[in-house]
Design a protein around this motif. Structure first.
Motif, PDB file in Angstrom:
ATOM      1  N   UNK A 256      40.580  50.851  -7.447  1.00 43.55           N
ATOM      2  CA  UNK A 256      41.711  49.862  -7.056  1.00 43.55           C
ATOM      3  C   UNK A 256      42.784  50.836  -6.175  1.00 43.55           C
ATOM      4  N   UNK A 257      42.801  52.155  -6.026  1.00 41.46           N
ATOM      5  CA  UNK A 257      43.586  52.872  -5.798  1.00 41.46           C
ATOM      6  C   UNK A 257      44.475  53.619  -6.643  1.00 41.46           C
ATOM      7  N   UNK A 258      45.667  53.586  -6.330  1.00 37.42           N
ATOM      8  CA  UNK A 258      46.703  54.324  -7.275  1.00 37.42           C
ATOM      9  C   UNK A 258      47.182  53.345  -8.204  1.00 37.42           C
ATOM     10  N   UNK A 259      46.428  52.944  -9.569  1.00 41.20           N
ATOM     11  CA  UNK A 259      46.583  52.254 -10.647  1.00 41.20           C
ATOM     12  C   UNK A 259      46.854  53.168 -11.680  1.00 41.20           C
ATOM     13  N   UNK A 260      47.713  52.928 -12.441  1.00 38.87           N
ATOM     14  CA  UNK A 260      47.965  53.794 -13.862  1.00 38.87           C
ATOM     15  C   UNK A 260      47.273  53.295 -15.098  1.00 38.87           C
ATOM     16  N   UNK A 261      46.894  54.121 -15.806  1.00 37.25           N
ATOM     17  CA  UNK A 261      46.324  53.815 -17.023  1.00 37.25           C
ATOM     18  C   UNK A 261      47.233  54.728 -18.256  1.00 37.25           C
ATOM     19  N   UNK A 262      47.814  54.088 -19.093  1.00 36.86           N
ATOM     20  CA  UNK A 262      48.581  54.681 -20.143  1.00 36.86           C
ATOM     21  C   UNK A 262      47.768  54.444 -21.353  1.00 36.86           C
ATOM     22  N   UNK A 263      47.540  55.463 -22.310  1.00 35.92           N
ATOM     23  CA  UNK A 263      46.889  55.025 -23.438  1.00 35.92           C
ATOM     24  C   UNK A 263      47.791  55.168 -24.857  1.00 35.92           C
ATOM     25  N   UNK A 264      48.096  54.266 -25.602  1.00 33.97           N
ATOM     26  CA  UNK A 264      48.751  54.489 -26.797  1.00 33.97           C
ATOM     27  C   UNK A 264      47.725  55.138 -27.945  1.00 33.97           C
ATOM     28  N   UNK A 265      48.352  56.209 -28.158  1.00 32.29           N
ATOM     29  CA  UNK A 265      47.491  57.341 -29.005  1.00 32.29           C
ATOM     30  C   UNK A 265      48.271  58.254 -29.841  1.00 32.29           C
ATOM     31  N   UNK A 266      48.167  57.641 -31.099  1.00 32.43           N
ATOM     32  CA  UNK A 266      49.078  58.501 -32.254  1.00 32.43           C
ATOM     33  C   UNK A 266      48.043  59.792 -32.834  1.00 32.43           C
ATOM     34  N   UNK A 267      48.153  60.903 -32.346  1.00 33.09           N
ATOM     35  CA  UNK A 267      47.205  61.837 -32.787  1.00 33.09           C
ATOM     36  C   UNK A 267      48.002  63.035 -32.626  1.00 33.09           C
ATOM     37  N   UNK A 268      47.556  64.218 -33.363  1.00 28.44           N
ATOM     38  CA  UNK A 268      48.342  65.428 -33.159  1.00 28.44           C
ATOM     39  C   UNK A 268      47.941  66.140 -31.661  1.00 28.44           C
ATOM     40  N   UNK A 269      48.715  66.819 -30.978  1.00 31.46           N
ATOM     41  CA  UNK A 269      48.504  67.273 -29.559  1.00 31.46           C
ATOM     42  C   UNK A 269      47.255  67.837 -29.146  1.00 31.46           C
TER      43      UNK A 269
END
Length: 524
Positions: A256-269
């Protein structure tokens, strides 16, 4: 900047819709209320808003129990209201992201109603069903994040279903191709309407170990923790197969072009970095980096944390930072307002995409919730552990009118005690306010490419001072933050002696060689 994705130079703002602005006077925020306040985001200087769940829901977990992935809950309005919000936001140059909740649905979703109707139903395998253990009881020792077993027995079909959260939130089975396709279609539905991306809820939870072994006991557990910490989530989260799903969601977004996905992830770096994906199978654009929320708040620890995160990033991986969200204590409560101002400067001057939680820009703190008004199921299930989230989800204060301009009715949760003075209208006219600091920081960031896009480099400092450089080409910016409550000397590097203080968190005549208590400054 035109050669980079839009989110590289952007600042995001999280809207908790129940508590942001209420247009119809029922005490619950709604889409029309957000639409009426869209000009506020432009005035403040943010680039995109992320709206927490607005889908139809029984509200067992306030929208994170979804009953229909392709509609809007009547409490918030309608699809037409959403379309109007999106059109107005885009006309103002704002991007809009939605929450996507793929790990679980509501137990009232038609899919689950069909799934639990019989073992032979075609949608049975769209959820995770298991026989009782050989000795009877739950299939294994997995514990819900809200306490109690992560399994609920269904007497009608003599099996248990998995739920990582409430029993009203049965886990979806992403190993089933038909379910996977249906969820991809749901995401496509919103992309087709024009949304600019998604924050993906509990991404690391989405796949469970195929054999469902017991989780190991947590050797560091003590009774002061919530029950979920009795075991380590070794087999119930962060499974290797989740990365193929993230890659599939990313491929859809990229189509779809420049669409952003952010993941909620509580993990060590070191485990978080895997969610950026691989060159041939990229994952989410921004795996949420929550380190500042739990970090020891001292200069040396933060310096190590920031350097470690920068080193860990994969090639091409863009960083991101947050100070709070709808689940965690607010910055003003954790630090007190003087140091919360320094924390805001840190958030908005580190390399990467920052996210501001609504109300933090006016210094809202956690609000004590009377027992008879507690609504959060986490607090109701495990009282007295400090796990309740209502206190960070209270209504936004816009002005000194009744209900702080949030609603013409009684708000669903109480306002903070000092709302008559701690509100947007009052702070807008106060040059020393938290709101004005945020606006000035965002304005400086917008007109200073080195702050928005430049490299991050540590600068030598001692004691309570955290210092770093932002550099883009020949442009150099110095940030110096005093995380302590006493005056702190700072040895200005030679290259910065010609710079001038562009912004300080405290009033007066700033001297970069001697930072005042709780002072942060930016030199350009």
């Amino acid at each position: 900047m035109s050669e980079r994705p839009w989110w590289h130079g952007a600042v995001l703002y999280q809207v908790y819709p129940r508590s942001f602005a209420d247009a119809n006077g029922d005490g619950i925020g709604d889409l029309a209320g957000i639409t009426a306040r869209l000009g506020y985001f432009v005035e403040l200087g943010v680039d995109a808003i992320w709206i927490s769940p607005i889908y139809p829901s029984p509200m067992a977990d306030f929208g994170y129990d979804v009953a229909d992935y392709c509609d809007v809950d009547p409490r918030f309005g309608s699809l037409a209201d959403f379309d109007a919000l999106l059109a107005r936001a885009h006309a103002l140059g704002l991007r809009v992201l939605l929450d996507f909740v793929p790990n679980h649905s509501s137990d009232q979703h038609p899919w689950f109603v069909a799934s639990r109707s019989s073992r032979e139903n075609p949608k049975r395998d769209w959820y995770i069903w298991r026989d009782p253990s050989p000795g009877g009881g739950a299939p294994n020792n997995w514990i819900s994040d809200f306490g109690g077993p992560a399994w609920e027995y269904d007497a009608a079909t003599s099996q248990y279903y998995s739920h990582a959260f409430l029993k009203e939130q049965p886990d979806l089975n992403w190993r089933n191709p038909a379910l996977r396709a249906a969820m991809i279609d749901a995401m496509r539905f919103w992309f087709d309407r024009g949304v600019d991306g998604f924050r993906i809820d509990v991404l690391w939870h989405m796949v469970k170990h195929a054999e469902f072994p017991d989780n190991p006991a947590n050797p560091d557990f003590h009774e002061g923790l919530g029950e979920m910490w009795r075991v380590l989530q070794t087999h119930s989260t962060d499974q290797p197969e989740v990365h193929a799903i993230a890659a599939e969601l990313r491929a859809l977004a990229d189509a779809y072009g420049e669409r952003l996905l952010i993941g909620e992830i509580y993990l060590p770096v070191e485990r978080l970095m895997a969610y950026y994906g691989a060159p041939d199978a990229p994952g989410v654009h921004l795996p949420f980096n929550f380190q500042l929320i739990d970090a020891p708040w001292n200069a040396r620890a933060l310096a190590r944390l920031i350097e470690g995160y920068e080193r860990a990033l994969p090639e091409g991986g863009w960083p991101n930072w947050v100070l709070g969200n709808h689940d965690r204590p607010r910055a003003a409560t954790r630090f007190g307002e003087p140091q919360a101002r320094v924390a805001a400067m840190l958030l908005l001057t580190l390399r990467g995409t920052p996210t501001i939680y609504y109300g933090d820009e006016i210094g809202m703190g956690d609000v004590a919730i009377p027992t008879d008004m507690v609504a959060d199921p986490r607090e109701l299930r495990d009282p007295g552990k400090g796990l309740g989230r209502d206190r960070v989800r209270t209504p936004m204060a816009w002005d000194a009118s009744p209900a702080a301009g949030f609603s013409t009715g009684a708000p669903w949760l109480p306002l903070h005690d000092d709302w008559p003075t701690r509100n947007v209208s009052a702070q807008r006219n106060d040059a020393a306010s938290m709101w004005r600091l945020h606006r000035d920081l965002l304005s400086l960031r917008r007109r200073t490419p080195a702050l928005a896009l430049g490299d991050w480099l540590p600068v030598a400092s001692e004691g309570d001072v955290l210092a770093y450089e932002r550099r883009l080409g020949d442009a150099r910016v110095l940030v110096a933050l005093n995380l302590g409550t006493a005056y702190a000397p700072f040895a200005l590097p030679d290259w910065a002696r010609a710079l001038r203080v562009a912004l300080s968190t405290v009033a007066g005549d700033p001297d970069p060689r001697l930072l005042a208590p709780n002072e942060g400054m930016i030199l350009t």
